[in-house]
Structures are given as structure tokens and as C-alpha cells.
Design an enzyme around this catalytic site. Structure first.
Site, PDB file in Angstrom:
ATOM      1  N   ARG A   1      44.857  -5.384  58.038  1.00 20.57           N
ATOM      2  CA  ARG A   1      43.422  -5.487  58.268  1.00 20.57           C
ATOM      3  C   ARG A   1      43.057  -6.905  58.699  1.00 20.57           C
ATOM      4  O   ARG A   1      43.631  -7.880  58.215  1.00 20.57           O
ATOM      5  CB  ARG A   1      42.673  -5.130  56.973  1.00 20.57           C
ATOM      6  CG  ARG A   1      41.175  -5.112  57.104  1.00 20.57           C
ATOM      7  CD  ARG A   1      40.548  -4.476  55.869  1.00 20.57           C
ATOM      8  NE  ARG A   1      40.706  -5.290  54.679  1.00 20.57           N
ATOM      9  CZ  ARG A   1      40.568  -4.831  53.435  1.00 20.57           C
ATOM     10  NH1 ARG A   1      40.291  -3.557  53.232  1.00 20.57           N
ATOM     11  NH2 ARG A   1      40.705  -5.621  52.409  1.00 20.57           N
TER      12      ARG A   1
ATOM     13  N   TYR B   1      31.614  -8.023  54.779  1.00 22.41           N
ATOM     14  CA  TYR B   1      31.170  -7.530  53.468  1.00 22.41           C
ATOM     15  C   TYR B   1      31.001  -8.677  52.486  1.00 22.41           C
ATOM     16  O   TYR B   1      29.941  -8.836  51.870  1.00 22.41           O
ATOM     17  CB  TYR B   1      32.165  -6.510  52.922  1.00 22.41           C
ATOM     18  CG  TYR B   1      32.002  -6.265  51.433  1.00 22.41           C
ATOM     19  CD1 TYR B   1      30.819  -5.723  50.923  1.00 22.41           C
ATOM     20  CD2 TYR B   1      33.007  -6.608  50.527  1.00 22.41           C
ATOM     21  CE1 TYR B   1      30.651  -5.526  49.558  1.00 22.41           C
ATOM     22  CE2 TYR B   1      32.848  -6.407  49.166  1.00 22.41           C
ATOM     23  CZ  TYR B   1      31.678  -5.878  48.688  1.00 22.41           C
ATOM     24  OH  TYR B   1      31.504  -5.684  47.337  1.00 22.41           O
TER      25      TYR B   1
ATOM     26  N   HIS C   1      42.411 -10.156  56.115  1.00 17.70           N
ATOM     27  CA  HIS C   1      42.811  -9.560  54.840  1.00 17.70           C
ATOM     28  C   HIS C   1      43.203 -10.666  53.857  1.00 17.70           C
ATOM     29  O   HIS C   1      44.239 -11.331  54.022  1.00 17.70           O
ATOM     30  CB  HIS C   1      43.976  -8.603  55.072  1.00 17.70           C
ATOM     31  CG  HIS C   1      44.189  -7.629  53.967  1.00 17.70           C
ATOM     32  ND1 HIS C   1      45.154  -6.651  54.002  1.00 17.70           N
ATOM     33  CD2 HIS C   1      43.549  -7.453  52.783  1.00 17.70           C
ATOM     34  CE1 HIS C   1      45.113  -5.925  52.914  1.00 17.70           C
ATOM     35  NE2 HIS C   1      44.139  -6.400  52.150  1.00 17.70           N
TER      36      HIS C   1
ATOM     37  N   THR D   1      30.747  -9.361  43.715  1.00 22.36           N
ATOM     38  CA  THR D   1      32.179  -9.115  43.864  1.00 22.36           C
ATOM     39  C   THR D   1      32.975 -10.407  43.828  1.00 22.36           C
ATOM     40  O   THR D   1      32.457 -11.477  44.165  1.00 22.36           O
ATOM     41  CB  THR D   1      32.442  -8.400  45.213  1.00 22.36           C
ATOM     42  OG1 THR D   1      33.853  -8.319  45.449  1.00 22.36           O
ATOM     43  CG2 THR D   1      31.822  -9.160  46.375  1.00 22.36           C
ATOM     44  N   ASP D   2      34.244 -10.299  43.449  1.00 28.96           N
ATOM     45  CA  ASP D   2      35.126 -11.465  43.493  1.00 28.96           C
ATOM     46  C   ASP D   2      35.459 -11.878  44.922  1.00 28.96           C
ATOM     47  O   ASP D   2      35.932 -13.002  45.160  1.00 28.96           O
ATOM     48  CB  ASP D   2      36.415 -11.202  42.711  1.00 28.96           C
ATOM     49  CG  ASP D   2      37.206  -9.996  43.203  1.00 28.96           C
ATOM     50  OD1 ASP D   2      36.758  -9.292  44.125  1.00 28.96           O
ATOM     51  OD2 ASP D   2      38.295  -9.742  42.631  1.00 28.96           O
TER      52      ASP D   2
ATOM     53  N   TYR E   1      48.464  -1.400  54.333  1.00 30.21           N
ATOM     54  CA  TYR E   1      48.275  -2.502  55.271  1.00 30.21           C
ATOM     55  C   TYR E   1      49.435  -3.491  55.208  1.00 30.21           C
ATOM     56  O   TYR E   1      49.883  -3.876  54.113  1.00 30.21           O
ATOM     57  CB  TYR E   1      46.982  -3.255  54.969  1.00 30.21           C
ATOM     58  CG  TYR E   1      45.722  -2.560  55.428  1.00 30.21           C
ATOM     59  CD1 TYR E   1      45.574  -2.152  56.750  1.00 30.21           C
ATOM     60  CD2 TYR E   1      44.676  -2.322  54.539  1.00 30.21           C
ATOM     61  CE1 TYR E   1      44.409  -1.522  57.179  1.00 30.21           C
ATOM     62  CE2 TYR E   1      43.502  -1.696  54.958  1.00 30.21           C
ATOM     63  CZ  TYR E   1      43.383  -1.300  56.285  1.00 30.21           C
ATOM     64  OH  TYR E   1      42.231  -0.684  56.700  1.00 30.21           O
TER      65      TYR E   1
ATOM     66  N   LEU F   1      41.059   3.089  48.076  1.00 27.72           N
ATOM     67  CA  LEU F   1      42.504   3.265  48.047  1.00 27.72           C
ATOM     68  C   LEU F   1      42.977   4.295  47.031  1.00 27.72           C
ATOM     69  O   LEU F   1      43.699   5.242  47.390  1.00 27.72           O
ATOM     70  CB  LEU F   1      43.169   1.906  47.784  1.00 27.72           C
ATOM     71  CG  LEU F   1      44.698   1.845  47.938  1.00 27.72           C
ATOM     72  CD1 LEU F   1      45.121   0.439  48.318  1.00 27.72           C
ATOM     73  CD2 LEU F   1      45.433   2.263  46.680  1.00 27.72           C
TER      74      LEU F   1
ATOM     75  N   PHE G   1      29.312   5.119  42.706  1.00 24.02           N
ATOM     76  CA  PHE G   1      30.463   5.114  41.805  1.00 24.02           C
ATOM     77  C   PHE G   1      30.191   4.306  40.539  1.00 24.02           C
ATOM     78  O   PHE G   1      30.082   4.861  39.435  1.00 24.02           O
ATOM     79  CB  PHE G   1      31.667   4.566  42.572  1.00 24.02           C
ATOM     80  CG  PHE G   1      32.864   4.233  41.739  1.00 24.02           C
ATOM     81  CD1 PHE G   1      33.325   5.105  40.763  1.00 24.02           C
ATOM     82  CD2 PHE G   1      33.551   3.052  41.956  1.00 24.02           C
ATOM     83  CE1 PHE G   1      34.446   4.802  39.998  1.00 24.02           C
ATOM     84  CE2 PHE G   1      34.676   2.737  41.210  1.00 24.02           C
ATOM     85  CZ  PHE G   1      35.129   3.599  40.227  1.00 24.02           C
TER      86      PHE G   1
END
Length: 353
Positions: A287, A156, A290, A130-131, A213, A196, A8
Site C-alpha cells: 500500500r 486518513y 504504508h 487513532t494511533d 501487502y 483485515l 463497529f
């Protein structure tokens, strides 16, 4: 060399580089896992400076071969397992690809570049992260900065945090010119529909449930993918070696508010009555682990390199919905798995090198 260039974000980065730097030779290195889709690059695959190499970043010898063959002097590293839900089910794959794959790239670049007469001169290893490595923010305020301590909560984010540390270690230990950026949630065209926004656009189109969620109160900062690609181009060419830059969209949205806006925009573009798809919203068990809220402060990037996002979220979301509705063939090929045949159509069984 752009790793994960068929994915992506990677495909948008390659397109940006080709359009902005037509004299470059750009080598797309991608293993073509489920998230790698060469159809994302149909419009640039015949560019004179573009090459594709199907390779696993964990294959150290193969990466060395590619660096040597193309005389690679810059690496933009995007290849990664990235879906949090998948990491909860299969953490081993995330550790293998995101940690060992990054280490393989670092070591391959170090050994090849150190052996050159001019060493690291003119070389750059740029790692996109990633943040989520920063953990969670309170609901009532605060932002992630480049100085925020790491506190990853999912397999992750733990794997990405580890890869970030290896990149910094190679800069500090070997003097390798490395840069890291930590970005917020990306959205836009060509995103794999497990995420999403594309998932919900497709579900709204087909009158399927929209699973949210918990109570939908988790907050994310959203960044349009083309703005991110533009930032990556800037950082690669002008960023300081050893620096970390945060890239955010200045667009915080609660998940439930985002879904309601997405329903409104998609229903309108489909010619349906306003709110027609709201009953599709279904609240499901939250999740595991989360994080409540992410929000990025991009002041350093803006101050040093002059980058700011070009789109407000509502504008970017409408462009995104239009793209998915206007490209049913792409969506159909991805959801059916047909896209995985595109490699054989384009390249057959031959090896480029």
C-alpha cells in the site's frame, strides 16, 4: 450522544454504556453510511434509555437541534471515515467527514453549552482518535506515548490529526472540557468485513485469496473492541479535561504472523486439517505510504484510571473467529447489502425529534 453509534466500535460503546449505566439516556447519532449497521444494536435497541437519530455530523443545524432536544451534556465522538485504503482513493470524503464533521460537532456543543446558566459545568466532549496520527515507529523498538509528535502519512491519519488539533483548540481557546484518546487497531465482533481480520475469516471460509501487502512485515498493535469500549467508559467518566490518553492492546503482531495464526484458528474451528488454508495467502503490491510499525504505551491510562486489556490476542482472536462463524446471517446481510434495509424496517421514514 454517541456519534457513529451504529458502527463497529460505536455499537460496542453504546452496549457498554447501556449495560453499565441503565439510568442514562443515550442518543445514537449516525448517518448510516456503508459502515453504519443498526443490526449491530439489535440486542439493545429496545432499551428504555436508547434513542436513535439519523443525522450527518456535518449538518450543523441538525446537530444543534439534537443537542437542544435531548439536553445533551456529554458527547462521545466516534463517527468517522476510517479505512485507509478508501482514503487513498477518496481523500476529500475523509477531510469532509473527519475534519469538518468534528468541527461542526465542536461548534454546536460550544454554542449550546455556553448559553446554559451553568455553562460547561458537567459537560464533556470526548473525541476518539487513532494511533496512526503519530506516523511510524522503527522495527526495532519504541512506543507511541501521549507526547509523541504527530506525523501522519495517509489521508486518513492526516484527517484524524487535524480533527485532534481542532478538539485541543476548542479546549485551549474556549475552555471547553475536551478529552482525546488515540487507540490501536481494533478487532472483534461486528467489524465491517473490509477490515483485515473479518475479511480474511470470510475468505478462509469460502476458499478465497488472502491478500497480504508487501512481505507482510508491517507491525500493528491489536486491541479487542470490548476492552476498548470499557476504556472509553472509564475515560468519559473519570478522564481529565484537556488530557490525551493512549489505548493499546499490548499485542504487537507482524501482518504475516497474524494471518498465519488466523488461518490456524479458523481452519481448526471449521474442522479442516491444520494449515489447509495457508496456500490462500497471496502477497500483493504494498500500500502507498504504508507505515512500518505502530505500538502504543498505555501506561498513563493504566496509572490514572486502572485500565488494562482483559484478553491476550490469541484468546480474543478465537472469540472473534467463533463470532463470525456463528453469525452467518449478519455476515451475509453485510456482504449482500441487505443490512442497509434495517433502518427502514425499524424506523421507516419518521424523524424521532
Amino acid at each position: 450522544m454517541v456519534t457513529g453509534g451504529a458502527g463497529f466500535i460505536g455499537s460496542h460503546v453504546i452496549r457498554t454504556l447501556i449495560n453499565n449505566h441503565p439510568d442514562y439516556r443515550i442518543v445514537n447519532v449516525d448517518k448510516l453510511t456503508y459502515a453504519g449497521n443498526l443490526e449491530n444494536l439489535r440486542d439493545v435497541e429496545n432499551a428504555s434509555g436508547y434513542r436513535f437519530e439519523r443525522a450527518d455530523i456535518c449538518d450543523y443545524n441538525r446537530i444543534c437541534e439534537i443537542i437542544d432536544h435531548y439536553s445533551i451534556d456529554g458527547i462521545i465522538h466516534l463517527a468517522a471515515e476510517s479505512h485507509v485504503d478508501r482514503s487513498i482513493v477518496d481523500p476529500f470524503t475523509f477531510a469532509h467527514t473527519n475534519v469538518m464533521g468534528t468541527l461542526s460537532l465542536l461548534q454546536a456543543a460550544r454554542t449550546r453549552w455556553e448559553a446554559l446558566p451553568d455553562g460547561y459545568n458537567g459537560k464533556t466532549f470526548y473525541h476518539i482518535s487513532t494511533d496512526e496520527v503519530y506516523g511510524a515507529l522503527p522495527a526495532d523498538g519504541g512506543f507511541f506515548t501521549e507526547e509523541t509528535p504527530y506525523s501522519p502519512h495517509s489521508p486518513y491519519s492526516a484527517s484524524k490529526a487535524s480533527s485532534d488539533h481542532f478538539v485541543r483548540a476548542y479546549h485551549d481557546t474556549y475552555g471547553m472540557p475536551c478529552i482525546i484518546t488515540n487507540c490501536s487497531n481494533n478487532y472483534g465482533p461486528n467489524q465491517f468485513p473490509e477490515k483485515l481480520i473479518p475479511l480474511f475469516i470470510n475468505n478462509i471460509l469460502h476458499h478465497r485469496p488472502l491478500p497480504v501487502y508487501g512481505a507482510g512485515l508491517n507491525v500493528r498493535d491489536w486491541l479487542y473492541v470490548e476492552d476498548h469500549a470499557r476504556a472509553i467508559d472509564l475515560v468519559f467518566h473519570n478522564g481529565r479535561a484537556g488530557a490525551t490518553y493512549n489505548i493499546g492492546g499490548f499485542n504487537e503482531w507482524r501482518n504475516i504472523d497474524l494471518v498465519r495464526l488466523l488461518v490456524k484458528v479458523t481452519d481448526r474451528l471449521l474442522g479442516r486439517p491444520e494449515g489447509d488454508s495457508l496456500p490462500l495467502i497471496t502477497f500483493v503490491t504494498d500500500r502507498k505510504g504504508h507505515d512500518l510499525r505502530y505500538a502504543i504505551d498505555s501506561t498513563l491510562l493504566s496509572r490514572e484510571l486502572g485500565w488494562t486489556p482483559s484478553l491476550q490476542f490469541e484468546e480474543g482472536l478465537e472469540k472473534t473467529v467463533r463470532w463470525y462463524l456463528d453469525n452467518p446471517e449478519w455476515v451475509g446481510n453485510v456482504t449482500s447489502g441487505e443490512y442497509q434495509k434495517y433502518y427502514e424496517t425499524m424506523y421507516g421514514s419518521r424523524k424521532n425529534l
